[in-house]
Write a protein that holds these residues in place. Structure first.
Motif, PDB file in Angstrom:
ATOM      1  N   TYR A  41      -9.576 -11.972 -19.713  1.00  0.00           N
ATOM      2  CA  TYR A  41      -8.479 -11.224 -20.348  1.00  0.00           C
ATOM      3  C   TYR A  41      -9.026 -10.331 -21.464  1.00  0.00           C
ATOM      4  O   TYR A  41      -8.644  -9.173 -21.582  1.00  0.00           O
ATOM      5  CB  TYR A  41      -7.399 -12.187 -20.887  1.00  0.00           C
ATOM      6  N   PHE A  43     -11.979  -9.139 -21.685  1.00  0.00           N
ATOM      7  CA  PHE A  43     -12.737  -8.073 -21.024  1.00  0.00           C
ATOM      8  C   PHE A  43     -11.798  -6.955 -20.540  1.00  0.00           C
ATOM      9  O   PHE A  43     -12.044  -5.766 -20.809  1.00  0.00           O
ATOM     10  CB  PHE A  43     -13.517  -8.674 -19.849  1.00  0.00           C
ATOM     11  N   ILE A  44     -10.710  -7.350 -19.877  1.00  0.00           N
ATOM     12  CA  ILE A  44      -9.760  -6.362 -19.348  1.00  0.00           C
ATOM     13  C   ILE A  44      -9.043  -5.645 -20.490  1.00  0.00           C
ATOM     14  O   ILE A  44      -8.910  -4.423 -20.484  1.00  0.00           O
ATOM     15  CB  ILE A  44      -8.754  -7.045 -18.389  1.00  0.00           C
ATOM     16  N   TRP A  45      -8.614  -6.412 -21.510  1.00  0.00           N
ATOM     17  CA  TRP A  45      -7.954  -5.807 -22.665  1.00  0.00           C
ATOM     18  C   TRP A  45      -8.893  -4.803 -23.340  1.00  0.00           C
ATOM     19  O   TRP A  45      -8.482  -3.718 -23.731  1.00  0.00           O
ATOM     20  CB  TRP A  45      -7.518  -6.902 -23.656  1.00  0.00           C
ATOM     21  N   ILE A  48      -8.991  -1.610 -21.250  1.00  0.00           N
ATOM     22  CA  ILE A  48      -7.734  -0.859 -21.322  1.00  0.00           C
ATOM     23  C   ILE A  48      -7.609  -0.142 -22.676  1.00  0.00           C
ATOM     24  O   ILE A  48      -7.153   0.994 -22.754  1.00  0.00           O
ATOM     25  CB  ILE A  48      -6.514  -1.788 -21.065  1.00  0.00           C
TER      26      ILE A  48
END
Lengths: 85, 141
Positions: A41, A43-45, A48
């Motif tokens: 999470y 990493f993705i945040w 983004i």
């Protein structure tokens, strides 16, 4: 190869902590704890919000280190620790 | 602010609702999780835990992905042995999935319902605290 894998892991950990600090500051404690539990999470945040938070370089380095870790793990068969069970 | 008020504010933070509200986050997280789980089903791990690789210490979430895969495959006991929070996170995954796929109006309803439930009961923060406690127990005992 083991030394490279260890350094990749260390660099990855540093990037993770740097992004996690940003996550805590921006999203609060709740999602921050989720970020500790689920590094994916974070990493993705991070990706983004990379541009908005000015962490593009950190995310790029982190991604490269992850890919490097996977390559060393699977192509060269090097694993520093027994898989956690 | 008294300690009690601080504790209540802390517990009343919406977490799942925040994930539902930000549809992009939920969608990307689900796609990434599906890719990782897909590979995990064939025994290939694409996610290298930075804490584990660097220190040889399992992070709180280590084993959770594999436990969730086992749970989805119906191997409940094996999943619980690997990580007791696998069913809880699968349930959370379903809520996030709904948040990502539902039409705007229904998603707004789901967001409000989840937010109210989280703020009234503090369930998500309690689960997250228990999760960290479980990691401590698993790690030190």
């Amino acid at each position: 190869m083991e030394a490279i894998l260890y350094l990749a892991g260390l660099g990855s950990l540093i990037c993770f902590i740097l992004v996690l600090i940003k996550l805590f500051k921006k999203q609060g404690v709740g999602l921050g704890i989720l970020g500790i539990i689920c590094a994916l999470y974070t990493f993705i945040w991070g990706w983004i919000h990379a541009k908005k938070q000015g962490i593009q370089n950190i995310m790029l380095i982190w991604t490269i280190l992850i890919v490097l870790g996977i390559v060393i793990n699977y192509v060269f068969g090097v694993n520093l620790w027994e898989q956690y069970r | 602010m008294t300690a009690m008020q601080y504790m209540l504010t802390f517990l009343q933070q919406p977490v799942l609702a925040m994930l539902i509200r930000e549809r992009n986050h939920a969608a990307v997280l689900l796609i990434a999780a599906c890719i990782l789980f897909g590979f995990a089903l064939f025994g290939v791990s694409l996610w290298v835990c930075p804490v584990w690789t660097c220190a040889g210490i399992p992070c709180p979430g280590c084993g959770l992905g594999r436990a969730m895969v086992l749970f989805i495959r119906g191997e409940v006991i094996a999943a619980l042995e690997l990580h007791a929070f696998a069913p809880v996170f699968c349930a959370g995954g379903v809520v996030v999935f709904l948040g990502a796929v539902l039409p705007a109006r229904q998603r707004e309803g789901l967001y409000r319902a989840v937010k109210t439930a989280e703020m009234k009961s503090g369930i998500t923060m309690i689960v997250l605290m228990l999760f960290l406690l479980y990691w401590g127990v698993r790690f030190f005992v």
